[in-house]
Design an enzyme around this catalytic site. Structure first.
Site, PDB file in Angstrom:
ATOM      1  N   VAL A  82      16.692 -26.005 -30.912  1.00 12.42           N
ATOM      2  CA  VAL A  82      15.821 -27.037 -31.478  1.00 12.42           C
ATOM      3  C   VAL A  82      14.364 -26.684 -31.192  1.00 12.42           C
ATOM      4  O   VAL A  82      13.969 -26.507 -30.036  1.00 12.42           O
ATOM      5  CB  VAL A  82      16.162 -28.429 -30.910  1.00 12.42           C
ATOM      6  N   LYS A  83      13.604 -26.573 -32.256  1.00  9.84           N
ATOM      7  CA  LYS A  83      12.191 -26.201 -32.150  1.00  9.84           C
ATOM      8  C   LYS A  83      11.348 -27.472 -32.081  1.00  9.84           C
ATOM      9  O   LYS A  83      11.472 -28.358 -32.928  1.00  9.84           O
ATOM     10  CB  LYS A  83      11.809 -25.351 -33.367  1.00  9.84           C
TER      11      LYS A  83
END
EC number: 2.2.1.2
Length: 215
Positions: A82-83
């Site tokens: 997850v960025k």
């Protein structure tokens, strides 16, 4: 140093993967928007092509909504990372993801202290942006070196992803200055393979071979 490709284009990812050097993929909302496809479906497609980490960015700016989005992204495939943007709310989300065992990539890092904060919040990766710093007259490589030194001094395991890579010199310098990974657009990856002397050498070998066949 490992190589990631920075794209949401499936064909570019497949071509890079065939080189045998691709260790992961980074995407962002702008890259996915260019493809004109469903975001979650494209991330799923990418994860089916690449075994390594695939960064998928949240859109929300509030921590609770980032966490909701990130949980859904993490369900797509086990290699999803997850960025999260480097903000106060982003750090809160990174801590929550870390507690849940969800890997994170903190993006839009422009200072060493931002990278340190992200690492202490539990980030798996931090992404300092080289090209954008160069654009405003700063030296992106100084930042990579500072982060690498701080992480080494304090035994921090968070990996450094050199991002906003514009050319082959960025790649070489990132490797020399301690980046663990460089995430690179497809056109730059293609340029890394080439060198004019390599092309000249091939042409000479072929010409010499043809001469032997004429005898």
């Amino acid at each position: 140093m490992k190589f990631f490709i920075d794209t949401a284009n499936i064909n570019e990812i497949k071509e890079a993967n065939e080189l045998g050097v691709l260790a992961g993929v980074t995407t962002n909302p702008s890259l996915v928007a260019k493809e004109g496809v469903d975001f979650h479906e494209r991330i799923r497609e990418i994860c089916n092509v690449v075994e390594g980490p695939v960064s998928a960015e949240v859109i929300s700016l509030e921590a609770d909504k980032m966490i909701e989005e990130g949980k859904e992204l993490a369900k797509i495939a086990p290699n999803v990372v997850v960025k999260v943007p480097m903000t106060t709310e982003g750090l809160k989300a990174v801590k929550a993801f870390s507690d849940l065992g969800i890997r994170t990539n903190v993006t839009l890092v422009f200072s060493a202290v931002q990278a340190l904060l992200a690492a202490r919040a539990g980030a798996t990766y931090v992404s300092p942006f080289l090209g954008r710093l160069d654009d405003i007259g700063h030296n992106g490589m100084d930042l990579i070196r500072q982060i690498a030194e701080i992480f080494a001094i304090h035994g921090i395991e968070t990996e450094i992803i050199a991002a906003s890579v514009r050319h082959s010199v960025h790649v070489t310098d990132a490797a020399l200055n301690g980046a663990h990974i460089a995430t690179i657009p497809a056109n730059v990856i293609a340029s890394l393979v080439k060198h004019p002397l390599t092309d000249q050498g091939i042409e000479k070998f072929l010409a010499d071979w043809e001469k032997t066949q004429e005898k």
